[in-house]
Motif scaffolding. Structure first.
Motif, PDB file in Angstrom:
ATOM      1  N   SER A  33      15.743 -29.177 -55.423  1.00  0.00           N
ATOM      2  CA  SER A  33      15.964 -30.552 -54.963  1.00  0.00           C
ATOM      3  C   SER A  33      15.070 -30.885 -53.774  1.00  0.00           C
ATOM      4  O   SER A  33      14.463 -31.956 -53.720  1.00  0.00           O
ATOM      5  CB  SER A  33      17.433 -30.747 -54.575  1.00  0.00           C
ATOM      6  OG  SER A  33      18.280 -30.545 -55.671  1.00  0.00           O
ATOM      7  N   VAL A  34      14.978 -29.951 -52.816  1.00  0.00           N
ATOM      8  CA  VAL A  34      14.146 -30.186 -51.632  1.00  0.00           C
ATOM      9  C   VAL A  34      12.674 -30.280 -52.021  1.00  0.00           C
ATOM     10  O   VAL A  34      11.954 -31.194 -51.585  1.00  0.00           O
ATOM     11  CB  VAL A  34      14.361 -29.064 -50.594  1.00  0.00           C
ATOM     12  CG1 VAL A  34      13.342 -29.172 -49.467  1.00  0.00           C
ATOM     13  CG2 VAL A  34      15.768 -29.140 -50.025  1.00  0.00           C
ATOM     14  N   ILE A  35      12.210 -29.347 -52.852  1.00  0.00           N
ATOM     15  CA  ILE A  35      10.807 -29.368 -53.279  1.00  0.00           C
ATOM     16  C   ILE A  35      10.501 -30.641 -54.064  1.00  0.00           C
ATOM     17  O   ILE A  35       9.473 -31.293 -53.859  1.00  0.00           O
ATOM     18  CB  ILE A  35      10.492 -28.117 -54.124  1.00  0.00           C
ATOM     19  CG1 ILE A  35      10.586 -26.858 -53.254  1.00  0.00           C
ATOM     20  CG2 ILE A  35       9.100 -28.215 -54.743  1.00  0.00           C
ATOM     21  CD1 ILE A  35      10.510 -25.559 -54.028  1.00  0.00           C
ATOM     22  N   GLY A  36      11.422 -31.012 -54.959  1.00  0.00           N
ATOM     23  CA  GLY A  36      11.233 -32.238 -55.735  1.00  0.00           C
ATOM     24  C   GLY A  36      11.200 -33.470 -54.855  1.00  0.00           C
ATOM     25  O   GLY A  36      10.392 -34.380 -55.069  1.00  0.00           O
ATOM     26  N   LEU A  37      12.075 -33.506 -53.844  1.00  0.00           N
ATOM     27  CA  LEU A  37      12.092 -34.656 -52.932  1.00  0.00           C
ATOM     28  C   LEU A  37      10.775 -34.785 -52.186  1.00  0.00           C
ATOM     29  O   LEU A  37      10.259 -35.896 -51.998  1.00  0.00           O
ATOM     30  CB  LEU A  37      13.254 -34.507 -51.949  1.00  0.00           C
ATOM     31  CG  LEU A  37      13.592 -35.720 -51.077  1.00  0.00           C
ATOM     32  CD1 LEU A  37      14.000 -36.905 -51.933  1.00  0.00           C
ATOM     33  CD2 LEU A  37      14.702 -35.381 -50.094  1.00  0.00           C
ATOM     34  N   LEU A  38      10.207 -33.658 -51.768  1.00  0.00           N
ATOM     35  CA  LEU A  38       8.916 -33.691 -51.073  1.00  0.00           C
ATOM     36  C   LEU A  38       7.785 -34.136 -51.998  1.00  0.00           C
ATOM     37  O   LEU A  38       6.979 -35.005 -51.643  1.00  0.00           O
ATOM     38  CB  LEU A  38       8.605 -32.300 -50.499  1.00  0.00           C
ATOM     39  CG  LEU A  38       9.397 -31.873 -49.257  1.00  0.00           C
ATOM     40  CD1 LEU A  38       9.167 -30.397 -48.971  1.00  0.00           C
ATOM     41  CD2 LEU A  38       9.009 -32.721 -48.059  1.00  0.00           C
ATOM     42  N   ILE A  39       7.747 -33.550 -53.198  1.00  0.00           N
ATOM     43  CA  ILE A  39       6.648 -33.851 -54.127  1.00  0.00           C
ATOM     44  C   ILE A  39       6.715 -35.295 -54.614  1.00  0.00           C
ATOM     45  O   ILE A  39       5.736 -36.056 -54.520  1.00  0.00           O
ATOM     46  CB  ILE A  39       6.676 -32.881 -55.326  1.00  0.00           C
ATOM     47  CG1 ILE A  39       6.363 -31.455 -54.856  1.00  0.00           C
ATOM     48  CG2 ILE A  39       5.685 -33.314 -56.402  1.00  0.00           C
ATOM     49  CD1 ILE A  39       6.520 -30.400 -55.933  1.00  0.00           C
ATOM     50  N   ALA A  43       4.424 -38.657 -53.828  1.00  0.00           N
ATOM     51  CA  ALA A  43       3.808 -39.401 -54.938  1.00  0.00           C
ATOM     52  C   ALA A  43       4.182 -40.880 -54.878  1.00  0.00           C
ATOM     53  O   ALA A  43       3.330 -41.752 -55.085  1.00  0.00           O
ATOM     54  CB  ALA A  43       4.250 -38.799 -56.274  1.00  0.00           C
ATOM     55  N   CYS A  44       5.447 -41.175 -54.567  1.00  0.00           N
ATOM     56  CA  CYS A  44       5.877 -42.575 -54.461  1.00  0.00           C
ATOM     57  C   CYS A  44       5.148 -43.299 -53.343  1.00  0.00           C
ATOM     58  O   CYS A  44       4.750 -44.468 -53.494  1.00  0.00           O
ATOM     59  CB  CYS A  44       7.386 -42.642 -54.219  1.00  0.00           C
ATOM     60  SG  CYS A  44       8.386 -42.163 -55.638  1.00  0.00           S
ATOM     61  N   ASP A 300       5.160 -45.372 -61.313  1.00  0.00           N
ATOM     62  CA  ASP A 300       5.955 -45.504 -60.091  1.00  0.00           C
ATOM     63  C   ASP A 300       7.450 -45.471 -60.398  1.00  0.00           C
ATOM     64  O   ASP A 300       8.234 -44.868 -59.661  1.00  0.00           O
ATOM     65  CB  ASP A 300       5.586 -46.810 -59.384  1.00  0.00           C
ATOM     66  CG  ASP A 300       6.276 -46.945 -58.031  1.00  0.00           C
ATOM     67  OD1 ASP A 300       6.314 -45.953 -57.285  1.00  0.00           O
ATOM     68  OD2 ASP A 300       6.766 -48.051 -57.724  1.00  0.00           O
ATOM     69  N   MET A 301       7.854 -46.117 -61.492  1.00  0.00           N
ATOM     70  CA  MET A 301       9.254 -46.099 -61.893  1.00  0.00           C
ATOM     71  C   MET A 301       9.716 -44.678 -62.196  1.00  0.00           C
ATOM     72  O   MET A 301      10.819 -44.263 -61.795  1.00  0.00           O
ATOM     73  CB  MET A 301       9.449 -46.996 -63.116  1.00  0.00           C
ATOM     74  CG  MET A 301       9.359 -48.484 -62.821  1.00  0.00           C
ATOM     75  SD  MET A 301       9.112 -49.499 -64.295  1.00  0.00           S
ATOM     76  CE  MET A 301      10.464 -48.977 -65.322  1.00  0.00           C
ATOM     77  N   ALA A 302       8.879 -43.918 -62.897  1.00  0.00           N
ATOM     78  CA  ALA A 302       9.236 -42.531 -63.215  1.00  0.00           C
ATOM     79  C   ALA A 302       9.335 -41.689 -61.948  1.00  0.00           C
ATOM     80  O   ALA A 302      10.261 -40.891 -61.786  1.00  0.00           O
ATOM     81  CB  ALA A 302       8.203 -41.938 -64.174  1.00  0.00           C
ATOM     82  N   MET A 303       8.379 -41.876 -61.019  1.00  0.00           N
ATOM     83  CA  MET A 303       8.396 -41.120 -59.771  1.00  0.00           C
ATOM     84  C   MET A 303       9.625 -41.476 -58.926  1.00  0.00           C
ATOM     85  O   MET A 303      10.259 -40.612 -58.310  1.00  0.00           O
ATOM     86  CB  MET A 303       7.123 -41.399 -58.967  1.00  0.00           C
ATOM     87  CG  MET A 303       5.841 -40.850 -59.569  1.00  0.00           C
ATOM     88  SD  MET A 303       5.795 -39.036 -59.649  1.00  0.00           S
ATOM     89  CE  MET A 303       6.180 -38.770 -61.367  1.00  0.00           C
ATOM     90  N   MET A 304       9.955 -42.776 -58.888  1.00  0.00           N
ATOM     91  CA  MET A 304      11.129 -43.216 -58.139  1.00  0.00           C
ATOM     92  C   MET A 304      12.411 -42.633 -58.728  1.00  0.00           C
ATOM     93  O   MET A 304      13.339 -42.248 -58.001  1.00  0.00           O
ATOM     94  CB  MET A 304      11.211 -44.742 -58.129  1.00  0.00           C
ATOM     95  CG  MET A 304      10.294 -45.402 -57.132  1.00  0.00           C
ATOM     96  SD  MET A 304      10.824 -45.070 -55.438  1.00  0.00           S
ATOM     97  CE  MET A 304       9.673 -46.067 -54.529  1.00  0.00           C
ATOM     98  N   LEU A 305      12.462 -42.576 -60.048  1.00  0.00           N
ATOM     99  CA  LEU A 305      13.622 -41.987 -60.721  1.00  0.00           C
ATOM    100  C   LEU A 305      13.785 -40.524 -60.315  1.00  0.00           C
ATOM    101  O   LEU A 305      14.869 -40.087 -59.893  1.00  0.00           O
ATOM    102  CB  LEU A 305      13.451 -42.111 -62.231  1.00  0.00           C
ATOM    103  CG  LEU A 305      14.454 -41.348 -63.104  1.00  0.00           C
ATOM    104  CD1 LEU A 305      15.860 -41.854 -62.885  1.00  0.00           C
ATOM    105  CD2 LEU A 305      14.065 -41.448 -64.565  1.00  0.00           C
TER     106      LEU A 305
END
Length: 333
Positions: A33-39, A43-44, A300-305
Motif C-alpha cells: 500500500s505504501v509503495i503503491g501510494l508513492l508510485i 504518477a498522478c 489519469d483516471m486509472a492512476m487516480m483509482l
C-alpha cells in the motif's frame, strides 16, 4: 486520424480494466500500500502537470491548452467510481440466541423477538461526507492559490499532518508519544513562520489582507482534508467498511456532486476561461474531440483509482496519520 484516436481509446479502456482486475485479485498489505501510494501518487502529479500543456481543439474553433482543473477532478471521481464493479455487499449474519454470549444477548435489539437479529452493513450514504470534505478542500485549495503562490501553498499543506494527528486523538482515541508532540510543535512553528513571512512580505495593507485570506483559506482546506482521512479511517476500522466500497462510492457521489452543482457553479462564475471560471461545455468538447486529451485523462483516471485504493490500504493497515505522511513524500517527489 480517427483510427488512431480509436486505438488510443481501446488502449485506455484495456489499461483501466486491467488495473481493476489486478486490484480485485490482490489484497494489499501495508508495504504494498505504501509503495503503491508513492508510485501512483507521483504518477498522478506528473500527469496533472502534463495534461495542462496538451493542445486541444476548443469549442470556439481555436487550439488552446487543456487548463481545466475542475474537469480533472470529475475525471478523478469517475476513475474512483469504476471500483464499484469490485464491490460486494457484506452478507447478512444471523445471531442465534442459543449460541450468543450473555453480553451479546443484552446487546440485541428489544424489538427482536423472533429468535435472532440481523447485523447489516452501515449505509453507503455516510460515504457522502468524506466526498463533500474532499470537494470543499479542493475548492479551498484552488481559491487560496488565487491569493498566494504555489510554493507557499505546498508548504502550508504540511498543516494537514498536524490536524490529522489532533483529530485522531479527539475522535479515534489515539495516543501520541512525547516525540510525536515535539514533531507537531515544530510543524506548527514552521507553518506559522511560512504564513507570517508571506503576509509581511506585502508592502501595502490590501496586499497583506489578500495574503492573509489566502493563507487562512488554504489552512481551512487542510482541516477539511484531515477530517476526510480521519473519517475514512473511522469507516474502515470502526464501521468495518471495505476500502473498495469507500473508494467506489466516494467516486459515485463525487460524480453526482460535480454534475449536479460544481461544474454548473464554476461555469456561472466569472473568470478567464471564455468569461467563465471554467467553461464546462468547452471541457467536454475538448475531451471528446482531442484524442490525446482523452487518452491522458483515461490514464489519469486509472492512476487516480490505484492511488486512492492504495491510500485506503495505508489507512486500513496503518493509520490516517501514516497516509498523510506518505502523501507529503509524494508532494516532495
Amino acid at each position: 486520424r480517427e483510427r488512431e484516436r480509436e486505438r488510443k481509446r481501446e488502449r485506455a479502456k484495456f489499461f483501466i480494466l486491467y488495473s481493476l482486475l489486478v486490484l480485485g485479485m490482490v489484497k494489499l498489505g501495508p508495504n504494498a500500500s505504501v509503495i503503491g501510494l508513492l508510485i501512483f501518487g507521483t504518477a498522478c502529479s506528473l500527469i496533472a502537470k502534463i495534461i495542462y500543456y496538451i493542445p486541444a481543439n476548443s469549442i470556439t474553433g481555436a487550439v488552446q491548452k487543456f487548463e481545466k482543473p475542475w474537469f480533472a477532478v470529475l475525471a478523478m471521481f469517475v476513475g474512483m467510481s469504476l471500483c464499484v464493479v469490485l464491490d460486494r455487499p457484506l452478507p447478512r449474519r444471523r445471531v442465534d440466541r442459543g449460541q450468543a454470549t450473555e453480553e451479546e444477548q443484552q446487546g440485541l435489539l428489544a424489538g427482536d423477538k423472533a429468535g435472532g437479529s440481523s447485523r447489516t452493513a452501515p449505509s453507503i450514504w455516510i460515504i457522502n461526507f468524506p466526498t463533500l470534505l474532499d470537494l470543499f478542500a479542493t475548492a479551498c485549495g484552488t481559491t487560496g492559490l488565487l491569493y498566494t503562490s504555489v510554493s507557499v501553498y505546498q508548504m502550508l499543506r504540511g498543516a494537514q499532518l498536524v490536524f490529522t494527528a489532533i483529530l485522531s486523538i479527539l475522535f479515534l482515541k489515539r495516543r501520541l508519544l512525547w516525540y510525536n508532540w515535539v514533531g507537531i510543535g515544530f510543524s506548527c512553528m514552521g507553518i506559522a513562520l511560512v504564513g507570517f513571512a508571506n503576509i509581511l512580505s506585502e508592502g501595502n495593507a490590501s496586499g497583506r489582507a489578500s495574503q492573509t485570506f489566502g493563507v487562512m483559506i488554504i489552512i481551512l482546506g487542510q482541516i477539511m482534508q484531515a477530517s476526510q482521512v480521519v473519517l475514512e479511517e473511522f469507516l474502515l476500522r470502526d464501521m468495518k467498511m471495505s476500502s473498495i466500497r469507500i473508494v467506489a462510492y466516494e467516486g459515485l457521489f463525487g460524480v453526482l456532486h460535480m454534475l449536479a452543482w460544481v461544474l454548473p457553479v464554476v461555469y456561472l462564475l466569472p473568470g478567464r476561461d471564455h468569461g467563465h471560471l471554467e467553461d464546462s461545455l468547452d471541457s467536454f468538447y475538448m475531451f471528446s474531440h482531442t484524442g490525446m486529451v482523452f487518452f491522458v485523462i483515461a490514464i489519469d483516471m486509472a492512476m487516480m483509482l490505484l492511488y486512492n485504493i492504495c491510500g485506503m490500504g495505508v489507512t486500513q493497515n496503518l493509520s490516517a496519520v501514516h497516509r498523510v505522511v506518505v502523501r507529503q513524500e509524494v508532494f516532495l517527489s
